[in-house]
Design a protein around this motif. Structure first.
Motif, PDB file in Angstrom:
ATOM      1  N   LYS A 128       1.834  89.912  91.342  1.00 30.67           N
ATOM      2  CA  LYS A 128       0.757  89.745  90.377  1.00 30.67           C
ATOM      3  C   LYS A 128       0.763  88.366  89.714  1.00 30.67           C
ATOM      4  CE  LYS A 128      -1.120  93.852  90.644  1.00 30.67           C
ATOM      5  NZ  LYS A 128      -2.516  94.027  91.118  1.00 30.67           N
ATOM      6  N   HIS A 129       1.914  87.707  89.722  1.00 32.12           N
ATOM      7  CA  HIS A 129       2.048  86.429  89.023  1.00 32.12           C
ATOM      8  C   HIS A 129       2.253  85.293  90.023  1.00 32.12           C
ATOM      9  CE1 HIS A 129       2.308  88.489  85.140  1.00 32.12           C
ATOM     10  NE2 HIS A 129       3.047  89.388  85.770  1.00 32.12           N
ATOM     11  N   TYR A 162       1.722  80.953  91.094  1.00 28.61           N
ATOM     12  CA  TYR A 162       1.697  79.586  90.582  1.00 28.61           C
ATOM     13  C   TYR A 162       1.292  78.666  91.724  1.00 28.61           C
ATOM     14  CZ  TYR A 162       3.032  75.644  87.600  1.00 28.61           C
ATOM     15  OH  TYR A 162       3.011  74.520  86.821  1.00 28.61           O
ATOM     16  N   SER A 187      -7.317  80.421  93.320  1.00 28.02           N
ATOM     17  CA  SER A 187      -7.291  80.716  91.890  1.00 28.02           C
ATOM     18  C   SER A 187      -8.379  81.711  91.502  1.00 28.02           C
ATOM     19  CB  SER A 187      -7.459  79.417  91.093  1.00 28.02           C
ATOM     20  OG  SER A 187      -7.402  79.672  89.712  1.00 28.02           O
ATOM     21  N   ASN A 243      -7.431  85.529  90.191  1.00 31.46           N
ATOM     22  CA  ASN A 243      -7.794  85.837  88.801  1.00 31.46           C
ATOM     23  C   ASN A 243      -8.846  86.936  88.715  1.00 31.46           C
ATOM     24  OD1 ASN A 243      -6.057  83.998  87.463  1.00 31.46           O
ATOM     25  ND2 ASN A 243      -7.452  82.303  87.879  1.00 31.46           N
ATOM     26  N   CYS A 258      -4.849  89.371  88.832  1.00 38.48           N
ATOM     27  CA  CYS A 258      -3.576  88.637  88.922  1.00 38.48           C
ATOM     28  C   CYS A 258      -3.621  87.411  88.006  1.00 38.48           C
ATOM     29  CB  CYS A 258      -3.318  88.189  90.362  1.00 38.48           C
ATOM     30  SG  CYS A 258      -3.120  89.548  91.531  1.00 38.48           S
ATOM     31  N   GLU A 259      -2.465  86.863  87.750  1.00 36.40           N
ATOM     32  CA  GLU A 259      -2.353  85.624  86.992  1.00 36.40           C
ATOM     33  C   GLU A 259      -2.051  84.494  87.965  1.00 36.40           C
ATOM     34  OE1 GLU A 259      -0.182  84.353  82.930  1.00 36.40           O
ATOM     35  OE2 GLU A 259       1.189  84.767  84.585  1.00 36.40           O
ATOM     36  N   CYS A 260      -2.880  83.463  87.928  1.00 37.40           N
ATOM     37  CA  CYS A 260      -2.678  82.313  88.819  1.00 37.40           C
ATOM     38  C   CYS A 260      -2.746  81.046  87.987  1.00 37.40           C
ATOM     39  CB  CYS A 260      -3.733  82.298  89.926  1.00 37.40           C
ATOM     40  SG  CYS A 260      -3.519  80.961  91.115  1.00 37.40           S
ATOM     41  N   LEU A 261      -1.599  80.423  87.780  1.00 40.77           N
ATOM     42  CA  LEU A 261      -1.517  79.210  86.973  1.00 40.77           C
ATOM     43  C   LEU A 261      -1.300  78.001  87.879  1.00 40.77           C
ATOM     44  CD1 LEU A 261       0.782  80.507  84.093  1.00 40.77           C
ATOM     45  CD2 LEU A 261      -1.721  80.436  84.144  1.00 40.77           C
ATOM     46  N   GLU A 302       8.091  84.610  84.765  1.00 39.67           N
ATOM     47  CA  GLU A 302       7.575  85.804  85.439  1.00 39.67           C
ATOM     48  C   GLU A 302       6.924  85.509  86.785  1.00 39.67           C
ATOM     49  OE1 GLU A 302       4.433  84.520  82.354  1.00 39.67           O
ATOM     50  OE2 GLU A 302       6.634  84.678  82.505  1.00 39.67           O
ATOM     51  N   THR A 303       6.893  84.247  87.188  1.00 45.88           N
ATOM     52  CA  THR A 303       6.286  83.878  88.470  1.00 45.88           C
ATOM     53  C   THR A 303       6.983  84.593  89.630  1.00 45.88           C
ATOM     54  OG1 THR A 303       5.657  81.704  87.629  1.00 45.88           O
ATOM     55  CG2 THR A 303       5.757  81.959  90.025  1.00 45.88           C
TER      56      THR A 303
END
Length: 283
Positions: free
Chosen positions: A2-3, A5, A23, A27, A31-34, A57-58
């Protein structure tokens, strides 16, 4: 997963477009995409990312570029034990998993569903000892290379586990991991090794003899090269073609297996031999 980068090599064509696709898709699916902004002040020591900016948490680092970008990411994130997934925007891409835009979304679906396997790759650690003191130290995923500039030939003694193996007159020496066996080592006539195996490959560069060949040794072996020859020879040691250390006559180079490994995410169930065969066709 889910995390995520993102690490993006802006110099590669379509890398920015690919990053936007990834991204937006992640998103929009919860999910989280930084992504690290390489233009941030104080970040000049890094080429593509800053390890301090990657959240704890990546779960997956997606690297858009080529093999060089992925190798640099592995060096920047060394010790974080973060799985890397490569999207090829370069030429051959031995280390990357996908290379077409239409393959991006299907690959993301597999990652989100945890349909993948992790592959550990060994790394090397090298140091330069000058007049009894360690003056430089770094790690490498591909290779550590003794080389020179100019026309003079290098002269150096090679020791393995404290025992003299050979005295060389050559343009240099490549000390490679299995991952690096398809890089400079291959071009210099060295053997190709299965990437997930554990061994150290030593290949002399243009040796001035008729009997110098590559040597494959145990990953637990300790290598030492002592630089001799003429003072005016400009010689250096490089780590993955990135960190470069100038050498002087009498300097000692020590190389061994690193305790740090690189973890790559594998989606395709493609055999090592099939992958090599397909890549070689592109050369």
């Amino acid at each position: 997963m889910k995390h995520f980068y993102l690490i993006v090599n802006k110099e590669k064509e379509n890398a920015e477009k690919g990053a936007e696709v990834i991204s937006e898709y992640l998103n929009s699916h919860g999910c989280e995409c930084l992504r690290w902004d390489s233009e941030n002040p104080g970040s000049s020591e890094y080429r593509y990312t800053d390890r301090k900016q990657v959240p704890q948490e990546t779960e997956c680092v997606i690297v858009l570029g080529g093999d060089g970008t992925l190798i640099q990411a592995a060096r920047d994130l060394a010790g974080r034990d973060l799985p890397l997934f490569g999207v090829n925007m370069g030429h051959l891409g031995y280390l990357t998993q996908i290379s077409r835009e239409e393959d991006i979304v299907p690959a993301l679906k597999e990652l989100m569903a945890d349909h993948y396997r992790l592959e550990k790759r060994m790394m090397l650690e090298g140091r330069v000892v000058s007049e009894g003191a360690t003056v430089a130290q770094d790690i490498a995923l591909n290779d550590i290379i003794l080389s020179r500039t100019g026309l003079y030939t290098l002269k150096f003694d090679l020791y393995v586990n404290g025992e003299l193996f050979n005295q060389y007159s050559a343009d240099g020496m490549i000390v490679a991991t299995p991952t690096g066996s398809t890089a400079y080592n291959l071009s210099a006539g060295g053997p190709i090794a299965a990437p997930e195996s554990s061994m150290i490959i030593m290949t002399p560069i243009c040796p001035h003899t008729l009997n110098s060949r590559s040597i494959v040794i145990s990953p637990e072996s300790r290598i030492m090269m002592k630089v001799s020859g003429r003072e005016e020879v400009e010689q250096f040691l490089s780590f993955d073609g990135d960190t470069v250390v100038e050498l002087r006559k009498g300097d000692r180079i020590e190389v061994e297996r690193s305790e740090i490994t690189t973890t790559l995410i594998q989606l395709k169930q493609v055999s090592f031999l099939e992958n090599i065969r397909c890549k070689m066709r592109q050369i």
